[in-house]
Design an enzyme around this catalytic site. Sequence first.
Site, short mmCIF file in Angstrom:
data_model
loop_
_atom_site.label_atom_id
_atom_site.label_comp_id
_atom_site.label_asym_id
_atom_site.label_seq_id
_atom_site.Cartn_x
_atom_site.Cartn_y
_atom_site.Cartn_z
N GLN A 126 8.15 51.48 69.91
CA GLN A 126 9.46 51.46 69.86
C GLN A 126 9.84 51.28 68.19
O GLN A 126 9.24 50.52 67.48
CB GLN A 126 10.01 49.87 70.21
N GLY A 127 10.70 52.37 67.76
CA GLY A 127 10.89 52.46 66.67
C GLY A 127 12.49 51.87 66.30
O GLY A 127 13.44 52.99 66.09
N SER A 129 13.39 48.51 64.20
CA SER A 129 13.29 47.79 63.10
C SER A 129 13.08 48.76 62.01
O SER A 129 12.27 49.66 61.91
CB SER A 129 12.44 46.68 63.07
N SER A 161 4.88 48.24 66.87
CA SER A 161 3.84 47.94 67.53
C SER A 161 3.18 49.26 68.35
O SER A 161 3.85 49.93 69.13
CB SER A 161 4.17 46.94 68.70
N GLU A 244 14.66 44.34 77.31
CA GLU A 244 13.55 43.48 76.49
C GLU A 244 13.59 42.09 76.45
O GLU A 244 12.67 41.32 76.24
CB GLU A 244 13.40 44.14 75.06
C1 LIG Z 1 4.85 40.65 67.06
C2 LIG Z 1 5.79 41.78 66.52
C3 LIG Z 1 6.21 42.97 67.07
C4 LIG Z 1 7.44 43.65 66.89
N1 LIG Z 1 7.19 44.92 67.56
C5 LIG Z 1 8.32 45.73 67.23
C6 LIG Z 1 8.52 47.18 67.64
O1 LIG Z 1 7.52 47.49 68.27
N2 LIG Z 1 9.34 47.94 67.34
C7 LIG Z 1 10.45 47.59 66.37
O2 LIG Z 1 11.40 48.40 66.16
N3 LIG Z 1 10.59 46.12 66.03
C8 LIG Z 1 9.43 45.48 66.18
N4 LIG Z 1 9.36 43.99 65.60
C9 LIG Z 1 10.60 43.50 64.67
C10 LIG Z 1 11.39 42.59 65.24
O3 LIG Z 1 12.32 43.20 66.37
C11 LIG Z 1 12.08 42.13 63.94
O4 LIG Z 1 11.20 41.43 63.22
C12 LIG Z 1 13.19 40.99 64.24
O5 LIG Z 1 14.17 41.64 65.03
C13 LIG Z 1 13.74 40.11 62.98
O6 LIG Z 1 13.98 41.09 62.02
P1 LIG Z 1 13.28 40.98 60.49
O7 LIG Z 1 12.01 40.89 60.70
O8 LIG Z 1 13.88 42.12 59.74
O9 LIG Z 1 14.19 39.63 60.00
P2 LIG Z 1 15.54 39.49 59.47
O10 LIG Z 1 16.56 40.13 60.29
O11 LIG Z 1 15.70 39.98 58.08
O12 LIG Z 1 15.95 37.77 59.46
C14 LIG Z 1 15.28 37.01 58.51
C15 LIG Z 1 15.66 35.57 59.00
O13 LIG Z 1 16.91 35.31 58.96
C16 LIG Z 1 17.56 35.01 60.16
N5 LIG Z 1 18.77 35.72 60.46
C17 LIG Z 1 19.06 37.08 60.20
N6 LIG Z 1 20.20 37.32 60.83
C18 LIG Z 1 20.91 36.19 60.94
C19 LIG Z 1 22.32 35.74 61.66
N7 LIG Z 1 23.11 36.64 61.94
N8 LIG Z 1 22.30 34.66 61.96
C20 LIG Z 1 21.37 33.65 61.74
N9 LIG Z 1 20.28 33.95 61.32
C21 LIG Z 1 19.89 35.00 61.11
C22 LIG Z 1 16.61 35.46 61.16
O14 LIG Z 1 16.53 34.77 62.28
C23 LIG Z 1 15.27 35.25 60.54
O15 LIG Z 1 14.76 33.90 60.55
C24 LIG Z 1 8.27 43.22 65.99
C25 LIG Z 1 8.26 41.92 65.51
C26 LIG Z 1 7.15 41.14 65.51
C27 LIG Z 1 6.98 39.79 65.03
#
Ligand SMILES: Cc1cc2nc3c(=O)[nH]c(=O)nc-3n(C[C@H](O)[C@H](O)[C@H](O)COP(=O)(O)OP(=O)(O)OC[C@H]3O[C@@H](n4cnc5c(N)ncnc54)[C@H](O)[C@@H]3O)c2cc1C
Length: 407
Positions: A126-127, A129, A161, A244
């Site tokens: 999945q692309g 993020s 992933s 999802e």
């Molecule tokens: C094990 C794992 C597998 C993954 N696999 C994939 C994958 O295959 N493909 C893919 O595309 N992505 C994948 N992801 C990414 C995942 O979808 C993102 O990490 C997730 O959506 C959070 O985005 P971020 O890491 O950019 O954090 P951010 O969005 O930067 O958030 C940082 C913090 O701010 C908080 N926050 C942000 N916005 C708000 C809001 N509006 N209100 C309240 N709090 C807020 C969040 O809760 C978090 O605590 C994976 C992540 C993990 C951990």
Amino acid sequence: MEITFSPAEEEFRKRARDWIEANKPSDPPPENYLPARREFDLAWQRRMFDAGWAGISWPKEFAGRGASLMEQLIWYEEFARAKAHEPATLFVGLNHGGPTLIACGSEAQKAFHLPKILRGETVWCQGFSEPGAGSDLAGLQARAVIDGDALVVSGQKIWTSFAQIAEYQELLVRTDPDAPKHKGITWVICPMNAKGIEIRPIRTMAGHQDFCEVFYDEVRVPRANIVGNINDGWRVAMSTLSFERGTAFLSEQVRLARVVDELVDLARVTPYGDAAARAKMALDDDEIARRLAQARAEVEALRSMTYRSVSRTARTGMPSAEGSLIRLFFSELQQRVYALAMDILGAAILEWDIEDRVVEGAGGPRHQRMRETWVFRYLLSFASTIAAGSKDIQRNIIGDRILGLPR
Ligand SMILES: Cc1cc2nc3c(=O)[nH]c(=O)nc-3n(C[C@H](O)[C@H](O)[C@H](O)COP(=O)(O)OP(=O)(O)OC[C@H]3O[C@@H](n4cnc5c(N)ncnc54)[C@H](O)[C@@H]3O)c2cc1C
């Protein structure tokens, strides 16, 4: 809501149980070498497909079994009961890529991809993020321009992933930079062997490298791979995310009940307390016993919530925002369960070394391996309140769509 099973469902459960017991892989999966894990998962998936047990709730016309969602849930319960290996590298294709194609794909896309996913011939990733677009997914910047019959993609994705072992990717790109941010996005199937893709694995604190950064340098993707219409990708992505956050984690939820049972077994054999009290086992401690009982009650609550949601989804055809409620409860409960495991094991966990797991063939006496497994799972559990939408985002969805709170 109906919480008793019909005779047909009981019969289905029996057949599922017998088949899984007789056919589950007897060897453990290869843990730290992804290409080997990929082959292991694909072979297991093929075996399930050949016997008619793949895609339980997928339509028959796409090589599925055409059974109900409740039967899918029963299958997962039996899978968990038998401690059968979950083909985790196939998660995206089976649990949200495939269902998204069923909901939004063209006939040609369905005919080509869905049987391959079910037969265990392809791995998907999945692309979605990006470094600047996780929770704020609609802020994504990877762009694509139309050039003849291709989309030309440039930019970066992150946390993808299994990108390093995948054939295809569900990719979100910005195709109209001038449109409002939710409007100019396209959902496209990207072949991972296309020229211009560079994949860099990321190592996690648990020591494995399951996810990656992916860079795109003028990657040509056929326009025929667009799912839905150009600039219509947000609608398609919402369908992906509803799977999802709705049904994709059903099997994990079901497995958690088994994990709590294993934890009770662990507490039975693990000495607890200071040196003077070493004769005592963790289960003899009132506070540990109370927390275990609480965990048991909470996995039962999770089970009821899951049944309710599955009944509702079966009626409507699409998972609802209730999936966020369950996802949130499950992910926080999972973290509490593994934190409890750490308290039961006590100071012994400090001897755990990541490298022990990474080096092929590292082992030791049974108790040592058991401890490593619990520590490893504990470290992995931190991800469960981030992946598939962080716990804060799930709370926002619950507030907005279920409770109707003002934004
Ligand atoms: C094990 C794992 C597998 C993954 N696999 C994939 C994958 O295959 N493909 C893919 O595309 N992505 C994948 N992801 C990414 C995942 O979808 C993102 O990490 C997730 O959506 C959070 O985005 P971020 O890491 O950019 O954090 P951010 O969005 O930067 O958030 C940082 C913090 O701010 C908080 N926050 C942000 N916005 C708000 C809001 N509006 N209100 C309240 N709090 C807020 C969040 O809760 C978090 O605590 C994976 C992540 C993990 C951990």
